[in-house]
Design a protein around this motif. Structure first.
Motif, PDB file in Angstrom:
ATOM      1  N   ASN A 101       0.798  -1.129  -0.136  1.00  0.00           N
ATOM      2  CA  ASN A 101      -0.020   0.083  -0.034  1.00  0.00           C
ATOM      3  C   ASN A 101       0.736   1.271   0.039  1.00  0.00           C
ATOM      4  O   ASN A 101       1.484   1.465   1.024  1.00  0.00           O
ATOM      5  CB  ASN A 101      -0.989   0.041   1.272  1.00  0.00           C
ATOM      6  CG  ASN A 101      -1.938   1.114   1.173  1.00  0.00           C
ATOM      7  OD1 ASN A 101      -2.079   1.742   0.104  1.00  0.00           O
ATOM      8  ND2 ASN A 101      -2.633   1.308   2.551  1.00  0.00           N
ATOM      9  N   TYR A 102       1.248   1.926  -1.367  1.00  0.00           N
ATOM     10  CA  TYR A 102       1.804   3.222  -1.272  1.00  0.00           C
ATOM     11  C   TYR A 102       0.920   4.344  -0.768  1.00  0.00           C
ATOM     12  O   TYR A 102      -0.043   4.497  -1.281  1.00  0.00           O
ATOM     13  CB  TYR A 102       2.058   3.391  -2.819  1.00  0.00           C
ATOM     14  CG  TYR A 102       3.163   4.868  -2.996  1.00  0.00           C
ATOM     15  CD1 TYR A 102       4.324   4.596  -3.136  1.00  0.00           C
ATOM     16  CD2 TYR A 102       2.336   6.004  -3.101  1.00  0.00           C
ATOM     17  CE1 TYR A 102       5.149   5.817  -3.272  1.00  0.00           C
ATOM     18  CE2 TYR A 102       3.157   7.021  -3.073  1.00  0.00           C
ATOM     19  CZ  TYR A 102       4.654   6.955  -3.262  1.00  0.00           C
ATOM     20  OH  TYR A 102       5.452   8.125  -3.541  1.00  0.00           O
ATOM     21  N   SER A 103       1.349   4.887   0.258  1.00  0.00           N
ATOM     22  CA  SER A 103       0.171   5.524   1.164  1.00  0.00           C
ATOM     23  C   SER A 103       0.700   7.051   1.214  1.00  0.00           C
ATOM     24  O   SER A 103       2.000   7.165   1.548  1.00  0.00           O
ATOM     25  CB  SER A 103       0.166   5.097   2.735  1.00  0.00           C
ATOM     26  OG  SER A 103      -0.627   3.563   2.592  1.00  0.00           O
ATOM     27  N   VAL A 104      -0.093   7.946   1.027  1.00  0.00           N
ATOM     28  CA  VAL A 104       0.256   9.357   0.734  1.00  0.00           C
ATOM     29  C   VAL A 104      -0.637  10.326   1.694  1.00  0.00           C
ATOM     30  O   VAL A 104      -1.897  10.130   1.578  1.00  0.00           O
ATOM     31  CB  VAL A 104       0.134   9.634  -0.810  1.00  0.00           C
ATOM     32  CG1 VAL A 104       0.489  11.107  -0.760  1.00  0.00           C
ATOM     33  CG2 VAL A 104       1.120   8.849  -1.460  1.00  0.00           C
ATOM     34  N   ARG A 156      -5.308   1.730  10.238  1.00  0.00           N
ATOM     35  CA  ARG A 156      -5.219   0.482   9.364  1.00  0.00           C
ATOM     36  C   ARG A 156      -5.322   1.010   7.954  1.00  0.00           C
ATOM     37  O   ARG A 156      -5.220   0.263   7.092  1.00  0.00           O
ATOM     38  CB  ARG A 156      -6.380  -0.373   9.682  1.00  0.00           C
ATOM     39  CG  ARG A 156      -7.676   0.150   9.685  1.00  0.00           C
ATOM     40  CD  ARG A 156      -8.448  -0.116   8.619  1.00  0.00           C
ATOM     41  NE  ARG A 156      -9.799   0.844   8.774  1.00  0.00           N
ATOM     42  CZ  ARG A 156     -10.605   1.043   7.597  1.00  0.00           C
ATOM     43  NH1 ARG A 156     -10.070   0.753   6.328  1.00  0.00           N
ATOM     44  NH2 ARG A 156     -11.619   1.898   7.675  1.00  0.00           N
ATOM     45  N   VAL A 157      -5.783   2.220   7.550  1.00  0.00           N
ATOM     46  CA  VAL A 157      -5.946   2.577   6.240  1.00  0.00           C
ATOM     47  C   VAL A 157      -4.515   2.742   5.648  1.00  0.00           C
ATOM     48  O   VAL A 157      -4.748   2.579   4.423  1.00  0.00           O
ATOM     49  CB  VAL A 157      -6.654   4.007   6.304  1.00  0.00           C
ATOM     50  CG1 VAL A 157      -8.155   3.981   6.683  1.00  0.00           C
ATOM     51  CG2 VAL A 157      -5.740   5.198   6.942  1.00  0.00           C
ATOM     52  N   VAL A 158      -3.573   2.758   6.201  1.00  0.00           N
ATOM     53  CA  VAL A 158      -2.341   2.850   5.676  1.00  0.00           C
ATOM     54  C   VAL A 158      -1.642   1.360   5.784  1.00  0.00           C
ATOM     55  O   VAL A 158      -0.406   1.427   5.431  1.00  0.00           O
ATOM     56  CB  VAL A 158      -1.185   3.957   6.278  1.00  0.00           C
ATOM     57  CG1 VAL A 158      -2.013   5.230   5.673  1.00  0.00           C
ATOM     58  CG2 VAL A 158      -1.060   3.747   7.521  1.00  0.00           C
ATOM     59  N   ALA A 159      -2.244   0.427   6.181  1.00  0.00           N
ATOM     60  CA  ALA A 159      -1.548  -0.949   6.554  1.00  0.00           C
ATOM     61  C   ALA A 159      -1.226  -1.691   5.071  1.00  0.00           C
ATOM     62  O   ALA A 159      -1.746  -1.172   4.088  1.00  0.00           O
ATOM     63  CB  ALA A 159      -2.549  -1.878   7.152  1.00  0.00           C
ATOM     64  N   PRO A 160      -0.339  -2.535   5.009  1.00  0.00           N
ATOM     65  CA  PRO A 160      -0.229  -3.023   3.784  1.00  0.00           C
ATOM     66  C   PRO A 160      -1.588  -3.465   3.144  1.00  0.00           C
ATOM     67  O   PRO A 160      -1.536  -3.528   1.800  1.00  0.00           O
ATOM     68  CB  PRO A 160       0.651  -4.400   4.058  1.00  0.00           C
ATOM     69  CG  PRO A 160       1.235  -3.911   5.339  1.00  0.00           C
ATOM     70  CD  PRO A 160       0.413  -3.047   6.012  1.00  0.00           C
ATOM     71  N   ASP A 161      -2.359  -4.187   3.753  1.00  0.00           N
ATOM     72  CA  ASP A 161      -3.845  -4.276   3.049  1.00  0.00           C
ATOM     73  C   ASP A 161      -4.986  -3.576   3.928  1.00  0.00           C
ATOM     74  O   ASP A 161      -5.127  -4.242   5.025  1.00  0.00           O
ATOM     75  CB  ASP A 161      -4.160  -5.990   2.915  1.00  0.00           C
ATOM     76  CG  ASP A 161      -5.376  -6.252   2.382  1.00  0.00           C
ATOM     77  OD1 ASP A 161      -6.244  -5.362   2.300  1.00  0.00           O
ATOM     78  OD2 ASP A 161      -5.670  -7.310   2.083  1.00  0.00           O
ATOM     79  N   PRO A 162      -5.226  -2.409   3.566  1.00  0.00           N
ATOM     80  CA  PRO A 162      -5.885  -1.539   4.449  1.00  0.00           C
ATOM     81  C   PRO A 162      -7.504  -2.234   4.780  1.00  0.00           C
ATOM     82  O   PRO A 162      -7.980  -1.838   5.821  1.00  0.00           O
ATOM     83  CB  PRO A 162      -6.192  -0.322   3.863  1.00  0.00           C
ATOM     84  CG  PRO A 162      -6.135  -0.587   2.378  1.00  0.00           C
ATOM     85  CD  PRO A 162      -4.985  -1.772   2.405  1.00  0.00           C
ATOM     86  N   PHE A 163      -7.988  -3.248   3.940  1.00  0.00           N
ATOM     87  CA  PHE A 163      -9.228  -3.821   3.885  1.00  0.00           C
ATOM     88  C   PHE A 163      -9.057  -5.053   4.938  1.00  0.00           C
ATOM     89  O   PHE A 163     -10.143  -5.576   5.411  1.00  0.00           O
ATOM     90  CB  PHE A 163      -9.658  -4.252   2.801  1.00  0.00           C
ATOM     91  CG  PHE A 163      -9.721  -3.319   1.549  1.00  0.00           C
ATOM     92  CD1 PHE A 163     -10.622  -2.032   1.730  1.00  0.00           C
ATOM     93  CD2 PHE A 163      -8.881  -3.060   0.718  1.00  0.00           C
ATOM     94  CE1 PHE A 163     -10.664  -1.079   0.858  1.00  0.00           C
ATOM     95  CE2 PHE A 163      -8.877  -1.908  -0.246  1.00  0.00           C
ATOM     96  CZ  PHE A 163      -9.809  -0.984  -0.217  1.00  0.00           C
ATOM     97  N   ASP A 164      -7.940  -5.536   5.150  1.00  0.00           N
ATOM     98  CA  ASP A 164      -7.556  -6.705   5.907  1.00  0.00           C
ATOM     99  C   ASP A 164      -6.143  -6.327   6.639  1.00  0.00           C
ATOM    100  O   ASP A 164      -5.176  -7.075   6.134  1.00  0.00           O
ATOM    101  CB  ASP A 164      -7.887  -8.170   5.383  1.00  0.00           C
ATOM    102  CG  ASP A 164      -7.693  -9.196   6.182  1.00  0.00           C
ATOM    103  OD1 ASP A 164      -7.488  -9.103   7.373  1.00  0.00           O
ATOM    104  OD2 ASP A 164      -7.961 -10.280   5.777  1.00  0.00           O
ATOM    105  N   PRO A 201      -0.366  -8.933   2.229  1.00  0.00           N
ATOM    106  CA  PRO A 201      -0.751  -8.219   1.094  1.00  0.00           C
ATOM    107  C   PRO A 201      -0.726  -9.020  -0.179  1.00  0.00           C
ATOM    108  O   PRO A 201       0.470  -9.558  -0.428  1.00  0.00           O
ATOM    109  CB  PRO A 201       0.022  -6.986   1.029  1.00  0.00           C
ATOM    110  CG  PRO A 201       1.261  -7.158   1.970  1.00  0.00           C
ATOM    111  CD  PRO A 201       0.723  -8.102   2.925  1.00  0.00           C
ATOM    112  N   THR A 202      -1.461  -8.870  -1.221  1.00  0.00           N
ATOM    113  CA  THR A 202      -1.522  -9.632  -2.410  1.00  0.00           C
ATOM    114  C   THR A 202      -1.699  -8.626  -3.698  1.00  0.00           C
ATOM    115  O   THR A 202      -1.519  -8.981  -4.861  1.00  0.00           O
ATOM    116  CB  THR A 202      -2.519 -10.921  -2.551  1.00  0.00           C
ATOM    117  OG1 THR A 202      -4.003 -10.161  -2.343  1.00  0.00           O
ATOM    118  CG2 THR A 202      -2.199 -11.947  -1.218  1.00  0.00           C
ATOM    119  N   ARG A 203      -2.111  -7.521  -3.419  1.00  0.00           N
ATOM    120  CA  ARG A 203      -2.461  -6.375  -4.239  1.00  0.00           C
ATOM    121  C   ARG A 203      -1.422  -5.262  -4.116  1.00  0.00           C
ATOM    122  O   ARG A 203      -0.919  -4.796  -3.136  1.00  0.00           O
ATOM    123  CB  ARG A 203      -3.859  -5.913  -4.138  1.00  0.00           C
ATOM    124  CG  ARG A 203      -4.776  -7.116  -4.648  1.00  0.00           C
ATOM    125  CD  ARG A 203      -6.453  -6.474  -4.745  1.00  0.00           C
ATOM    126  NE  ARG A 203      -6.794  -5.989  -3.272  1.00  0.00           N
ATOM    127  CZ  ARG A 203      -7.905  -5.509  -2.997  1.00  0.00           C
ATOM    128  NH1 ARG A 203      -8.797  -5.291  -4.013  1.00  0.00           N
ATOM    129  NH2 ARG A 203      -8.184  -5.076  -1.909  1.00  0.00           N
TER     130      ARG A 203
END
Length: 261
Positions: free
Chosen positions: A150-153, A199-207, A212-214
């Motif tokens: 998750n590239y987070s900005v 959690r919104v900037v976690a590697p997988d913010p939905f889980d 992470p796989t995406r």
């Protein structure tokens, strides 16, 4: 004759005396009105009038300050972004930074394009107040552009940065550029959360607990405008990786034509 003259003289004297008395009464009434005691109503009216003037002035000051916070820093941001744009171009051209070195806070990291908003920025490393003073910043420890994760900005909710971020809808394109590629992401979800929702900037913010796989991109900014009680979050997923040798993506070709070479 003597009697007549005396009678007229006496009449004129009475008229003059009467006129003098009349002239004296007018100002005396005015003096009593001005010098009379002030009532409670007079005091209340004066107090409310003064309070209203103070509140009106304070309101104007706050309005001008808010306008400066939103629009007044546009020129400063534009100048700093121009400097950063040149710095990142030189960095990529010279390849001065080795692959294992740590990025310096505040140094250029990537270019970010949002076609719907007709906006582009240089993203710096770090999200401290000094880092994102003149543009968006990359959260340390999150994925790099194009990578799985998750590239987070983060960016301020000001006119020169993420003011109109709420206009993005599902399917809109967001493009990241690094030294070698253009990465096109498409918006998949928008949410509003409280500041503690890291959690919104976690590697997988939905889980957040999952591996992470995406390859995802997350943009964060304050919400609502001019406040910071919540955060507006834009999630996007990588849909295309384009080598620079193939030219710029069509969606941003008109935003930075100098990069099309």
């Amino acid at each position: 004759m003597t009697y007549t003259t005396e009678r007229h003289s006496s009449g004129r004297g009475r008229r003059r005396a009467g006129g003098a008395r009349g002239r004296r009464r007018a100002p005396s009434r005015g003096v009593r009105g001005r010098s009379g005691p002030r009532t409670a109503g007079d005091v209340a009216r004066a107090t409310f009038r003064t309070l209203g003037e103070v509140l009106f002035t304070a309101g104007l000051v706050m309005l001008f300050f808010a306008a400066y916070q939103v629009y007044g820093k546009q020129a400063q941001t534009d100048n700093e972004q121009s400097r950063l744009d040149q710095a990142v171009a030189e960095q990529w051209e010279s390849e001065a930074r080795g692959p294992d070195s740590e990025p310096l806070p505040g140094s250029a990291n990537s270019r970010l394009y949002i076609p719907r908003l007709d906006q582009k920025w240089v993203v710096v490393n770090g999200v401290a107040p000094d880092d994102i003073r003149y543009g968006p910043g990359h959260y340390p420890g999150t994925a790099e552009a194009g990578q799985v994760g998750n590239y987070s900005v983060a960016g301020h909710r000001v006119a020169a940065v993420f003011w109109d971020l709420d206009q993005l809808v599902d399917g809109d394109e967001i493009v990241l550029e690094d030294r070698d590629n253009f990465y096109t992401y498409r918006v998949i979800e928008t949410e509003i959360v409280t500041p503690d929702q890291v959690r919104v900037v976690a590697p997988d913010p939905f889980d957040p607990e999952a591996e992470p796989t995406r390859s995802l991109l997350t943009l964060t900014t304050c919400h609502p405008k001019l406040q910071n009680s919540h955060r507006l979050i834009i999630h996007a997923e990588l849909s295309e990786t384009r080598p620079k040798s193939d030219g710029m993506p069509a969606s941003i070709a008109d935003m930075a034509p100098e990069q099309a070479e």
